[in-house]
Scaffold this motif. Structure first.
Motif, PDB file in Angstrom:
ATOM      1  N   ASP A   1       0.821  -1.220   0.000  1.00 41.12           N
ATOM      2  CA  ASP A   1       0.000   0.000   0.000  1.00 41.12           C
ATOM      3  C   ASP A   1       0.853   1.267   0.000  1.00 41.12           C
ATOM      4  O   ASP A   1       0.316   2.372  -0.065  1.00 41.12           O
ATOM      5  CB  ASP A   1      -0.952   0.008   1.197  1.00 41.12           C
ATOM      6  CG  ASP A   1      -0.237  -0.170   2.530  1.00 41.12           C
ATOM      7  OD1 ASP A   1       0.795  -0.861   2.560  1.00 41.12           O
ATOM      8  OD2 ASP A   1      -0.710   0.382   3.537  1.00 41.12           O
TER       9      ASP A   1
ATOM     10  N   ILE B   1      -0.878   1.718  -7.831  1.00 35.67           N
ATOM     11  CA  ILE B   1      -1.097   0.506  -8.628  1.00 35.67           C
ATOM     12  C   ILE B   1      -0.106   0.430  -9.784  1.00 35.67           C
ATOM     13  O   ILE B   1       0.451  -0.629 -10.080  1.00 35.67           O
ATOM     14  CB  ILE B   1      -2.554   0.460  -9.156  1.00 35.67           C
ATOM     15  CG1 ILE B   1      -3.517   0.289  -7.975  1.00 35.67           C
ATOM     16  CG2 ILE B   1      -2.731  -0.676 -10.159  1.00 35.67           C
ATOM     17  CD1 ILE B   1      -4.978   0.377  -8.338  1.00 35.67           C
TER      18      ILE B   1
ATOM     19  N   GLN C   1       2.822  -2.478 -10.319  1.00 38.26           N
ATOM     20  CA  GLN C   1       2.952  -3.326 -11.505  1.00 38.26           C
ATOM     21  C   GLN C   1       4.333  -3.217 -12.125  1.00 38.26           C
ATOM     22  O   GLN C   1       4.920  -4.224 -12.534  1.00 38.26           O
ATOM     23  CB  GLN C   1       1.875  -2.961 -12.534  1.00 38.26           C
ATOM     24  CG  GLN C   1       0.470  -3.430 -12.165  1.00 38.26           C
ATOM     25  CD  GLN C   1       0.409  -4.918 -11.875  1.00 38.26           C
ATOM     26  OE1 GLN C   1       0.125  -5.330 -10.753  1.00 38.26           O
ATOM     27  NE2 GLN C   1       0.689  -5.730 -12.882  1.00 38.26           N
TER      28      GLN C   1
ATOM     29  N   ASN D   1      -9.356  -7.497  -0.112  1.00 43.50           N
ATOM     30  CA  ASN D   1      -9.968  -6.953  -1.326  1.00 43.50           C
ATOM     31  C   ASN D   1      -8.950  -7.008  -2.467  1.00 43.50           C
ATOM     32  O   ASN D   1      -7.924  -6.326  -2.420  1.00 43.50           O
ATOM     33  CB  ASN D   1     -10.404  -5.507  -1.076  1.00 43.50           C
ATOM     34  CG  ASN D   1     -11.194  -4.920  -2.246  1.00 43.50           C
ATOM     35  OD1 ASN D   1     -11.031  -5.342  -3.388  1.00 43.50           O
ATOM     36  ND2 ASN D   1     -12.037  -3.939  -1.962  1.00 43.50           N
ATOM     37  N   PRO D   2      -9.201  -7.818  -3.506  1.00 40.17           N
ATOM     38  CA  PRO D   2      -8.222  -7.960  -4.605  1.00 40.17           C
ATOM     39  C   PRO D   2      -7.953  -6.666  -5.361  1.00 40.17           C
ATOM     40  O   PRO D   2      -6.949  -6.564  -6.069  1.00 40.17           O
ATOM     41  CB  PRO D   2      -8.866  -9.024  -5.510  1.00 40.17           C
ATOM     42  CG  PRO D   2     -10.316  -9.034  -5.154  1.00 40.17           C
ATOM     43  CD  PRO D   2     -10.393  -8.653  -3.714  1.00 40.17           C
ATOM     44  N   ASN D   3      -8.842  -5.675  -5.215  1.00 43.05           N
ATOM     45  CA  ASN D   3      -8.600  -4.379  -5.854  1.00 43.05           C
ATOM     46  C   ASN D   3      -7.601  -3.528  -5.070  1.00 43.05           C
ATOM     47  O   ASN D   3      -7.080  -2.536  -5.587  1.00 43.05           O
ATOM     48  CB  ASN D   3      -9.916  -3.607  -5.986  1.00 43.05           C
ATOM     49  CG  ASN D   3     -10.893  -4.280  -6.929  1.00 43.05           C
ATOM     50  OD1 ASN D   3     -10.490  -4.793  -7.969  1.00 43.05           O
ATOM     51  ND2 ASN D   3     -12.161  -4.318  -6.552  1.00 43.05           N
ATOM     52  N   HIS D   4      -7.335  -3.919  -3.816  1.00 43.06           N
ATOM     53  CA  HIS D   4      -6.436  -3.156  -2.964  1.00 43.06           C
ATOM     54  C   HIS D   4      -5.037  -3.773  -2.881  1.00 43.06           C
ATOM     55  O   HIS D   4      -4.044  -3.053  -2.828  1.00 43.06           O
ATOM     56  CB  HIS D   4      -7.028  -3.022  -1.564  1.00 43.06           C
ATOM     57  CG  HIS D   4      -8.231  -2.139  -1.515  1.00 43.06           C
ATOM     58  ND1 HIS D   4      -8.774  -1.676  -0.326  1.00 43.06           N
ATOM     59  CD2 HIS D   4      -9.029  -1.637  -2.499  1.00 43.06           C
ATOM     60  CE1 HIS D   4      -9.825  -0.915  -0.584  1.00 43.06           C
ATOM     61  NE2 HIS D   4     -10.016  -0.900  -1.901  1.00 43.06           N
ATOM     62  N   CYS D   5      -4.972  -5.111  -2.822  1.00 44.10           N
ATOM     63  CA  CYS D   5      -3.674  -5.797  -2.796  1.00 44.10           C
ATOM     64  C   CYS D   5      -3.889  -7.254  -3.191  1.00 44.10           C
ATOM     65  O   CYS D   5      -5.007  -7.672  -3.473  1.00 44.10           O
ATOM     66  CB  CYS D   5      -3.004  -5.684  -1.420  1.00 44.10           C
ATOM     67  SG  CYS D   5      -3.722  -6.741  -0.143  1.00 44.10           S
ATOM     68  N   GLU D   6      -2.807  -8.038  -3.188  1.00 41.60           N
ATOM     69  CA  GLU D   6      -2.875  -9.421  -3.666  1.00 41.60           C
ATOM     70  C   GLU D   6      -2.771 -10.439  -2.532  1.00 41.60           C
ATOM     71  O   GLU D   6      -2.371 -11.577  -2.744  1.00 41.60           O
ATOM     72  CB  GLU D   6      -1.764  -9.647  -4.699  1.00 41.60           C
ATOM     73  CG  GLU D   6      -1.975  -8.798  -5.931  1.00 41.60           C
ATOM     74  CD  GLU D   6      -0.766  -8.738  -6.854  1.00 41.60           C
ATOM     75  OE1 GLU D   6      -0.950  -8.397  -8.045  1.00 41.60           O
ATOM     76  OE2 GLU D   6       0.359  -9.018  -6.389  1.00 41.60           O
TER      77      GLU D   6
END
Length: 328
Positions: free
Chosen positions: A191, A195, A199, A271-276
């Motif tokens: 965090d 994003i 990547q 939440n997959p939109n926030h982290c893996e």
């Protein structure tokens, strides 16, 4: 009529015939399940990375309990060891009637010194000591019905979220230990990056690992079949997982979620939109836990075992030759 019997580490063909009626072969799965329910199983996970990357918090989040060294009396203000220390803490977890003895092996002091030369050696020594313990039990004339398994099944290696490149220590550690333990690299405290930064950093890390000839789990050569390869390729393309750990709950849209509170809102761990994190958990526990144990036993331990037995054979041969020379 040829039936192919396929297993993970060997392939052989046996003659087969069409069944004329129900035998009950399919009940073996239920038999195995019942036995596992009774005996339980072991899983040993090692966490490596310099201090402040949230190793203990992530492991607690993964297993939704206080299983890290902090819950065993390790205080935040304790002094960082001058050398790499090894601390193993075991807990028995139970879910749905299945018991798992989880051992978390922590490595405080790793990468925290001014001079970190050879700081992987105590970790390598510990891993090999566990193989040696298992080997000694295995070769006993009267050995235990169930050999205690302290072998490290998985090593989570925490990469600092610099956004630039791997440290030389990261490369050196993974290169030296990748052939003796299953290494799963993760980017800690994801965090702290956007994003796009995340990547870019993931791609850079993958490239550096490839250039360094570093193999991480799941290794390509151990893919069982095309389906296995397809599933594992997706995992390899997603690695290293960029994760966030937290054992604190917050209210989000009327639901209690694990997360980290920031000035901009709540970072939701699952939440997959926030982290893996969810991807790492599903991969590590829900789909590949048994495979991690199998690769440890059939590949890493067997490599160590063959080397040690060969060394013992050479030693015995040399001793016999010396004895013969003395008798001449």
């Amino acid at each position: 009529n040829i039936t192919f019997i396929h297993c993970r580490f060997c392939k052989r063909a046996e003659s087969g015939s069409t069944l004329l009626g129900y035998i009950g072969i399919d009940t073996i799965i239920e038999q195995m399940r019942k036995k596992t329910m009774k005996t339980g199983f072991d899983f040993n996970i090692m966490v490596v990375g310099h201090s402040g990357l949230g190793k203990s918090t992530l492991v607690n989040t993964l297993f939704k309990s206080q299983v890290s060294r902090k819950s065993a009396g390790w205080a935040r203000d304790d002094k960082i060891p001058k050398t790499v220390d090894i601390k193993a803490v075991s807990h028995v977890l139970e879910e749905g009637g299945v018991k798992m003895k989880l051992t978390v092996v922590d490595t405080p002091g790793f990468g925290d010194q001014i001079n970190n030369d050879n700081c992987w050696e105590p970790i390598s020594k510990y891993i090999n000591e566990q193989y040696e313990k298992f080997l000694k039990e295995e070769v006993n004339i009267t050995r235990k019905k169930r050999i205690p398994d302290t072998r490290v099944h998985c090593c989570l290696y925490f990469i600092s979220p610099t956004g630039h490149s791997l440290r030389q220590l990261d490369v050196e550690f993974m290169k030296r230990l990748s052939h003796s333990v299953n290494i799963i690299p993760v980017i800690a405290k994801a965090d702290t990056m956007t994003i796009e930064e995340r990547q870019d950093f993931k791609q850079r890390v993958r490239k550096e690992l490839e250039m360094g000839g570093i193999e991480f789990y799941p290794q390509k050569e151990f893919d069982e079949d095309m389906e296995d390869k397809s599933d594992n390729d997706k995992i390899r393309e997603a690695m290293p997982f960029a994760v966030v750990g937290s054992d604190k709950e917050y209210q989000v849209n009327g639901k209690r979620v694990l997360g980290r509170k920031t000035a901009w809102g709540i970072v939701e761990v699952e939440n997959p939109n926030h982290c893996e994190f969810a991807q790492l958990r599903d991969f590590l526990i829900r789909s590949h836990l048994q495979d991690l144990k199998e690769v440890t036993h059939n590949i890493h331990y067997e490599t160590y075992r063959a080397k040690r037995l060969n060394e013992n054979g050479v030693r015995i041969k040399n001793s016999a030759m010396k004895l013969m020379q003395m008798n001449l």
